[in-house]
Design a protein around this motif. Structure first.
Motif, PDB file in Angstrom:
ATOM      1  N   LYS A 159      -5.838  -0.412   8.632  1.00  0.00           N
ATOM      2  CA  LYS A 159      -5.835  -1.722   8.230  1.00  0.00           C
ATOM      3  C   LYS A 159      -4.461  -2.569   8.783  1.00  0.00           C
ATOM      4  O   LYS A 159      -4.329  -3.786   9.339  1.00  0.00           O
ATOM      5  CB  LYS A 159      -6.004  -2.038   6.883  1.00  0.00           C
ATOM      6  N   ALA A 193      -6.064   2.542   4.709  1.00  0.00           N
ATOM      7  CA  ALA A 193      -5.011   1.557   4.547  1.00  0.00           C
ATOM      8  C   ALA A 193      -4.224   1.499   5.815  1.00  0.00           C
ATOM      9  O   ALA A 193      -3.649   0.411   6.194  1.00  0.00           O
ATOM     10  CB  ALA A 193      -3.847   2.162   3.386  1.00  0.00           C
ATOM     11  N   GLN A 197       0.972  -1.226   0.073  1.00  0.00           N
ATOM     12  CA  GLN A 197       0.048   0.043   0.199  1.00  0.00           C
ATOM     13  C   GLN A 197       0.904   1.352   0.017  1.00  0.00           C
ATOM     14  O   GLN A 197       0.618   2.271   0.941  1.00  0.00           O
ATOM     15  CB  GLN A 197      -0.994  -0.035   1.280  1.00  0.00           C
ATOM     16  N   GLU A 213      -0.980   4.748  -0.432  1.00  0.00           N
ATOM     17  CA  GLU A 213      -1.668   5.159   0.813  1.00  0.00           C
ATOM     18  C   GLU A 213      -0.731   5.687   2.431  1.00  0.00           C
ATOM     19  O   GLU A 213      -1.262   6.336   2.901  1.00  0.00           O
ATOM     20  CB  GLU A 213      -2.840   4.190   1.073  1.00  0.00           C
TER      21      GLU A 213
END
Lengths: 462, 125, 56
Positions: free
Chosen positions: B63, B60, A186, A189
């Motif tokens: 998570k 994100a 990711q 992000e």
């Protein structure tokens, strides 16, 4: 040398692969722990920029070191170089830098072994907190014993576990990379908003402090000079191959870790690659990176004991330290008293101090050593120009690498200053006092002319 | 130049030298620790009743925090809000620079003196 | 309740002690068997001649 049968020395048994294993083995642990404090000091991008700048710094280190060491091939590495090129007091200081940098790194490794066992114990359902002390002590004692017993077995062991730890990083990358697991990473992000450059540009400078940790110790290959079969060829080859391995491993490590963890967590993590494996969701990777972390720390501690004891031994042999330390074991051909002496010191630090401070001690000593290298190089070329002695390897573009290295050292001093300035001044204070002690007291026990052992002509300007 | 013959150091002298060196090194490494001068200055900005949003974490990030075992924002609060304090004084920086440059200057000067002795004994016999 | 990890701790202490004893025992044996002159006879730069004559 009338009667050689009454003498003992170190053994020439190592090849280029051992040199690679010694260099990379010491350093690769930096990928498994420690580098990520740079993320804490400046954020993810800052850590990458620091990683590459430090890569340039160490390429200069490796080039300079390869030239000097392929010419000055003796145990003690930079210590012996300083002795032949700059002078006795410099050599004494460089010897101390080496011993401190490696002994502190060894302590950091043992600390990590303890922390890893503790973490695994917790994950495996052990109640309460596992005491990490016995594992710290065991790793240091085992490796000291291995080193005591002989260099070939020690470094062959290092070759195997270092290769394993390197392959583990490659596999982690391959199994988590976007082309095999498209949704796992990711980067965009996790590095958006405040997380991009949390400390602004100053953070990039500050991150250089721990940027060194990706590579610290690669210069230790030179310590093997008296035990390598053909130093003029093996040392440059092993060292330069080592630096390439490390640039690859460092970049992959950065890529995987910042794609999986928020920078605030990563910046203080004890075992970042192991955490990355846990986040990948693959139990195979968890095992692989768990064992990889263990192997990397052991390989590093092993190499550190090897290098620190060679430096301590060389100083004893030249009477810079009590001559008692200059002893070689008649059967195992190792500097056994130096190995024994450094064990309690490593234990003292591993058991008592927090990790980031042990690492800072190690980095500071390393950094002082890197500042010495360009000075050394410039004097080497000046006192013995290229046509006066035969060099095993001649590095290109002199004096650009030396000047670049000096500039990067200055940047890193500033980075250490941001947050750890007192430690820096205290450490330099120690070296000043130790230097005065050496110059005005200890040096009287040292033979003058006998320190110069290379078959070189007289240096220019003397 | 006459060849310099160093005195032989007694066993006791050797032991004292080791102790001096050990005391110096351990002392200089531990003294900053004991007086709390080492390590870095950090500041924590407290966020009352932290939520992931008020801590500036996006989806994100949340998570991954969860996957790492931080299911409650309060548990991650200290990690997220503690920052290094990079404010510094130019005076301190100048002091450090002087110490470092002075140190290396001293090393090279004194080393050169010793080096000349070594070279003259080695090459002018 | 002792579990596997508690035993591992004891095993680690025991292992440390064994390696420590092995080193110290050999150290004492070596220092008492050989003369100090022989043990500290290594000199920088004399290695080449040495390795030529030793037998593996």
């Amino acid at each position: 040398m009338a009667d050689t049968s009454e003498k003992v020395g170190l053994l020439r048994v190592l090849g280029p692969a051992h040199v690679w294993a010694l260099g990379v083995g010491i350093v690769l642990v930096g990928e498994y722990m420690g580098w990520n404090f740079g993320v804490g000091k400046g954020g993810a991008y800052a850590a990458l920029i620091a990683c590459w700048f430090a890569g340039i710094l160490y390429t200069c280190v490796a080039m300079i070191d390869s030239e000097v060491t392929s010419t000055v091939a003796a145990a003690g590495g930079q210590y012996t170089q300083a002795n032949h090129i700059v002078g006795a007091l410099m050599a004494f200081n460089v010897g101390l830098y080496l011993v401190f940098a490696y002994t502190m790194l060894e302590a950091a490794n043992a600390w990590t072994v303890g922390f890893l066992v503790q973490t695994v114990g917790g994950l495996a359902g052990h109640e309460g907190t596992l005491n990490d002390d016995p594992f710290i002590v065991l790793s240091i004692m085992f490796l000291a014993w291995l080193n005591y017993r002989g260099v070939l077995a020690t470094l062959t062991f290092n070759l195997v576990i270092t290769a394993f730890a390197f392959v583990a990083i490659i596999l982690l990358f391959l199994m988590t990379a976007p082309f095999t697991a498209p949704d796992l990473m990711q980067h965009a992000e996790l590095m958006s908003g405040q997380a991009a450059l949390p400390y602004g540009w100053l953070g990039i400078l500050a991150a250089m402090h721990f940027g060194l940790w990706y590579y610290l110790g690669i210069e230790g290959t030179t310590q093997a000079a008296e035990e390598v079969r053909s130093p003029a060829r093996s040392l440059p080859f092993g060292t330069l191959a080592g630096i390439m391995t490390l640039v690859i491993a460092a970049t992959l490590t950065w890529f995987v870790c910042v794609g999986l963890m928020p920078w605030e967590y990563l910046g203080t993590a004890g075992t970042p690659l192991f955490d990355a494996a846990r986040l990948s969701g693959s139990s195979f990777l968890v095992w692989l990176l768990g064992i990889g972390t263990l192997f990397a720390t052991l390989a590093s501690a092993n190499g550190c004991i090897n290098d620190a004891s060679r430096a301590w031994f060389s100083m004893g042999r030249d009477r810079y330290l009590p001559s008692w330390f200059g002893a070689v074991h008649p059967k195992y051909r190792t500097p056994y008293r130096a190995i024994i002496f450094l064990v309690p010191i490593a234990l003292l630090f591993a058991l008592k101090l927090p990790l980031d401070q042990i690492i800072t001690f190690s980095i500071l000593s390393g950094l002082l050593g890197y500042t010495f290298m360009p000075l050394n190089m410039i004097m080497f070329r000046r006192k013995w120009p290229l046509d006066t002695i035969k060099r095993g390897y001649v590095h290109p573009f002199h004096p650009i690498p030396a000047i670049l290295l000096l500039a990067l050292c200055a940047v890193t001093y500033f980075a250490v200053f941001l947050g750890y300035g007192t430690q820096l001044v205290a450490m330099v204070g120690f070296y000043v006092v130790a230097s005065l002690w050496f110059h005005f007291w200890r040096y009287r026990f040292v033979n003058r002319g006998a320190q110069f052992t290379m078959p070189w002509p007289k240096p220019k300007g003397y | 130049m006459a060849k310099y013959t160093p005195p032989v150091q007694s066993k006791l002298g050797q032991i004292i030298d080791v102790i001096v060196l050990l005391a110096l090194s351990i002392g200089s490494l531990y003294i900053p620790l004991i007086y709390g001068l080492s390590g870095s200055a950090k500041v924590t900005t407290v966020v009352e009743n932290p939520t992931w949003e008020s801590l500036g974490q996006n989806e994100a990030m949340v998570k991954q925090w969860n996957a790492l075992g931080f299911t409650d924002p309060a548990a991650a609060h200290d990690l997220i809000t503690t920052r290094f304090d990079y404010s510094f004084s130019w005076l301190n920086l100048a002091f450090m620079a002087v110490v470092l440059i002075g140190y290396f200057f001293m090393l090279i000067k004194l080393s050169d003196k010793e080096y000349r002795e070594v070279i003259s004994e080695k090459f002018e016999r | 309740m002792m579990d596997f990890w508690d035993y591992l701790e004891y095993a680690a202490w025991a292992g440390s002690a064994i390696f420590g004893l092995l080193i110290v025992a050999d150290w004492i044996k070596t220092d008492t068997t050989y003369s100090e002159e022989m043990l500290t006879s290594s000199r920088e730069g004399e290695l080449e001649a040495m390795t030529e004559q030793h037998k593996l």
